[in-house]
Design an enzyme around this catalytic site. Structure first.
Site, PDB file in Angstrom:
ATOM      1  N   TRP A 186      26.720  -5.941 -11.202  1.00  0.00           N
ATOM      2  CA  TRP A 186      27.995  -6.157 -10.510  1.00  0.00           C
ATOM      3  C   TRP A 186      27.987  -7.586  -9.961  1.00  0.00           C
ATOM      4  O   TRP A 186      27.022  -7.997  -9.297  1.00  0.00           O
ATOM      5  CB  TRP A 186      28.106  -5.131  -9.371  1.00  0.00           C
ATOM      6  CG  TRP A 186      29.329  -5.279  -8.517  1.00  0.00           C
ATOM      7  CD1 TRP A 186      30.630  -5.378  -8.928  1.00  0.00           C
ATOM      8  CD2 TRP A 186      29.355  -5.315  -7.076  1.00  0.00           C
ATOM      9  NE1 TRP A 186      31.455  -5.472  -7.844  1.00  0.00           N
ATOM     10  CE2 TRP A 186      30.709  -5.443  -6.707  1.00  0.00           C
ATOM     11  CE3 TRP A 186      28.389  -5.248  -6.073  1.00  0.00           C
ATOM     12  CZ2 TRP A 186      31.110  -5.502  -5.369  1.00  0.00           C
ATOM     13  CZ3 TRP A 186      28.785  -5.312  -4.754  1.00  0.00           C
ATOM     14  CH2 TRP A 186      30.128  -5.428  -4.407  1.00  0.00           C
ATOM     15  N   ASP A 267      21.753   0.733  -4.945  1.00  0.00           N
ATOM     16  CA  ASP A 267      23.174   0.582  -4.666  1.00  0.00           C
ATOM     17  C   ASP A 267      23.849   1.839  -5.220  1.00  0.00           C
ATOM     18  O   ASP A 267      23.876   2.047  -6.442  1.00  0.00           O
ATOM     19  CB  ASP A 267      23.696  -0.681  -5.363  1.00  0.00           C
ATOM     20  CG  ASP A 267      25.190  -0.888  -5.141  1.00  0.00           C
ATOM     21  OD1 ASP A 267      25.837  -0.015  -4.532  1.00  0.00           O
ATOM     22  OD2 ASP A 267      25.711  -1.931  -5.585  1.00  0.00           O
ATOM     23  N   LYS A 303      34.983   4.741  -4.021  1.00  0.00           N
ATOM     24  CA  LYS A 303      35.391   5.381  -5.277  1.00  0.00           C
ATOM     25  C   LYS A 303      35.439   6.897  -5.159  1.00  0.00           C
ATOM     26  O   LYS A 303      36.421   7.515  -5.528  1.00  0.00           O
ATOM     27  CB  LYS A 303      34.439   5.012  -6.412  1.00  0.00           C
ATOM     28  CG  LYS A 303      33.861   3.631  -6.351  1.00  0.00           C
ATOM     29  CD  LYS A 303      34.816   2.573  -6.805  1.00  0.00           C
ATOM     30  CE  LYS A 303      34.275   1.212  -6.413  1.00  0.00           C
ATOM     31  NZ  LYS A 303      34.612   0.152  -7.302  1.00  0.00           N
TER      32      LYS A 303
HETATM   33  N1  KET Z   1      28.296  -1.734  -5.705  1.00  0.00           N
HETATM   34  C1  KET Z   1      28.789  -1.652  -6.945  1.00  0.00           C
HETATM   35  C2  KET Z   1      27.856  -1.441  -8.069  1.00  0.00           C
HETATM   36  C3  KET Z   1      30.169  -1.789  -7.145  1.00  0.00           C
HETATM   37  O1  KET Z   1      30.624  -1.694  -8.368  1.00  0.00           O
HETATM   38  C4  KET Z   1      31.031  -2.002  -6.058  1.00  0.00           C
HETATM   39  C5  KET Z   1      32.465  -2.210  -6.266  1.00  0.00           C
HETATM   40  C6  KET Z   1      30.446  -2.039  -4.769  1.00  0.00           C
HETATM   41  C7  KET Z   1      29.090  -1.892  -4.637  1.00  0.00           C
HETATM   42  C8  KET Z   1      31.211  -2.266  -3.512  1.00  0.00           C
HETATM   43  O2  KET Z   1      32.332  -1.574  -3.304  1.00  0.00           O
HETATM   44  P1  KET Z   1      32.861  -1.382  -1.788  1.00  0.00           P
HETATM   45  O3  KET Z   1      34.318  -1.230  -1.928  1.00  0.00           O
HETATM   46  O4  KET Z   1      32.460  -2.605  -1.013  1.00  0.00           O
HETATM   47  O5  KET Z   1      32.194  -0.169  -1.288  1.00  0.00           O
HETATM   48  N2  KET Z   1      32.949  -2.530  -7.394  1.00  0.00           N
HETATM   49  C9  KET Z   1      34.347  -2.690  -7.772  1.00  0.00           C
HETATM   50  C10 KET Z   1      35.205  -3.411  -6.795  1.00  0.00           C
HETATM   51  C11 KET Z   1      34.716  -4.754  -6.378  1.00  0.00           C
HETATM   52  O6  KET Z   1      34.312  -5.580  -7.207  1.00  0.00           O
HETATM   53  O7  KET Z   1      34.741  -4.997  -5.147  1.00  0.00           O
HETATM   54  C12 KET Z   1      34.395  -3.292  -9.169  1.00  0.00           C
HETATM   55  O8  KET Z   1      33.340  -3.615  -9.743  1.00  0.00           O
HETATM   56  O9  KET Z   1      35.495  -3.418  -9.728  1.00  0.00           O
END
Ligand code: KET
Length: 458
Positions: A186, A267, A303
């Protein structure tokens, strides 16, 4: 007298062009001239004049590039085409491609309104009921680590903020330690560790030849890292590849990490979203804890509960003793206090209500299965559409083997650009598409776009 007349000439000269002019009895004056300010003063017979040119103090700050993931949504919003499709950000949409608020979330919010919950500050570590619920959800309520109070849990600003807090802990208490991250990963992982000033390097993960896991490479790189390296692992539904190790491979990874005295840092952003089961998706973390390792875990509810904007998640440190867990927690609080003081309450109460109310918990699991099921359906339909339309003999079965929200298509940057510029399909430039933003109705269109981009763009 002579100097006074110079002042008068200066003021006359300025006043002809100035929009405002004022001189007070202490012989200090100021005039606006275009966008600049002239200041002059007379003291001990001398006149001094300074020009404050209207150049920003921020002139040296360059324009930042758009974010590779969230910037895609901005570009999508600006596109006026009816055909446009946003497969950039990993955010769940309904079959009608609308954002979805889970019914259990609405019910939990109603409970909060009925109770007349207040808006007092939370403690630095967050809502106690949330912290309990989140650790139990991750490890299983009867996990010995929980019973023995070896888990330090601090509510974080969703997955990102929790990872950032973990990174700050590493920076402060493991100076010089490195984090190994998967290639690819990511995109924000690198930013997080860079900003926390924690050095990182990559371990092999994705093998483009097999469109699968480079397991040998991964193990070699983890073995080669100096003892005490933090190894960042995606608990499930690896982003962006959608390729997870098998249970047997996880065991081998755990062995190697334990032998090398490394520290695993999980993660967990998709618990429940990979398989539809909360327990199955936490199996990797639980395995490492059961092996007796000390483990860091960042969790997110963006999510699996659709709480993207509530910024709710947690940083957990599973330690070998309750004493060290207590100390670690005190330091996590100390790191959090000057960063954001204390976390927001709304999402924490939603999670605590959903997980803590058996009827809501069951309903959540059903809604999560529904979401994960819809993604599986579009994955299947996309595969069917591509494989029946593409007569080249290319094997597209990797689409079905990947899990979670994404498909890693193998399209390169030029091909991804073609997807957007010609077909109005918005996606990240690494070839990742979010299947959570796709509907059954749009699968044929997407298949045409992918086939065209793959075969006609180099
Ligand atoms: N870890 C991974 C692997 C991940 O894909 C995301 C979010 C996050 C943590 C963090 O999400 P949060 O909303 O801070 O709990 N991924 C999606 C959104 C982004 O990039 O912020 C994405 O990959 O589209």
């Amino acid at each position: 007298m002579a100097s006074s007349s110079v002042l008068s000439v200066a003021t006359q000269c300025v006043s002809r062009n100035a929009s405002s002019l004022s001189i007070n009895e202490t012989h200090k004056g100021k005039a606006k001239l275009g966008g600049s300010t002239l200041r002059f003063s007379k003291s001990s017979g001398r006149i001094s004049m300074t020009v404050a040119v209207n150049v920003s103090r921020f002139e040296a700050i360059p324009m930042a590039p758009p974010d590779p993931i969230l910037g895609v949504s901005e570009a999508f919003r600006a596109d006026t085409s009816d055909a446009k499709l946003n497969l950039g950000v990993g955010a769940y949409r309904t079959e009608e491609l609308q954002p979805y608020v889970l019914n259990v979330v609405k019910k939990a919010e109603n409970l909060m309104l009925e109770r007349g919950d207040n808006k007092e500050y939370l403690p630095i570590e967050g809502l106690a009921a949330f912290n309990k619920a989140t650790a139990e959800l991750l490890l299983g309520a009867d996990n010995p680590a929980i019973k023995e109070q070896r888990v330090a849990t601090v509510q974080g600003l969703s997955g990102t903020g929790s990872l950032r807090l973990g990174a700050a802990l590493i920076e402060r208490y493991f100076p010089g330690a490195k984090v190994l991250i998967s290639a690819p990963t990511w995109g924000n992982h690198k930013n997080i560790f860079n900003d926390a000033r924690v050095p990182w390097s990559e371990y092999r993960y994705y093998d483009p030849r097999t469109v699968g896991l480079d397991f040998e490479g991964m193990i070699e790189d983890i073995k080669a890292a100096p003892e005490g390296t933090f190894v960042l692992l995606h608990g499930c539904a690896h982003n962006p590849t959608g390729i997870d190790p098998t249970p047997e491979q996880w065991e081998k990874i755990a062995d190697v990490i334990q032998q090398k005295n490394h520290i695993p840092f999980f993660d967990v952003a998709y618990q429940g979203f990979a398989s539809g089961s909360l327990d199955e998706d936490a199996a990797s973390v639980r395995l490492f804890v059961a092996c007796g390792m000390e483990v860091l875990v960042a969790q997110s509810y963006s999510k699996n509960l659709g709480l993207y904007a509530e910024r709710i998640g947690a940083m957990n440190v599973i330690s070998s003793s309750s004493e060290s867990a207590t100390r670690v927690k005190s330091q996590l609080k100390r790191l959090a206090r000057p960063m954001y003081s204390n976390p927001p309450v709304h999402g924490a109460k939603i999670v605590a209500n959903v997980v803590g109310t058996p009827a809501l918990f069951d309903e959540w699991k059903a809604e999560m299965e529904m979401m994960a099921g819809r993604i599986k359906n579009v994955r299947q339909k996309l595969y069917d559409s591509i494989s029946s339309k593409d007569k080249s003999g290319k094997d597209w079965s990797f689409i079905l083997k990947q899990i979670g929200m994404f498909s890693y298509t193998g399209l390169n940057k030029n091909q991804s650009d073609n997807m957007t510029n010609k077909w109005h399909v918005y996606m990240t430039k690494d070839g990742r598409i979010s299947l959570a933003g796709l509907s059954l109705a749009k699968c044929e269109y997407l298949a045409d776009a992918i086939i065209d981009s793959f075969h006609n763009v180099s």
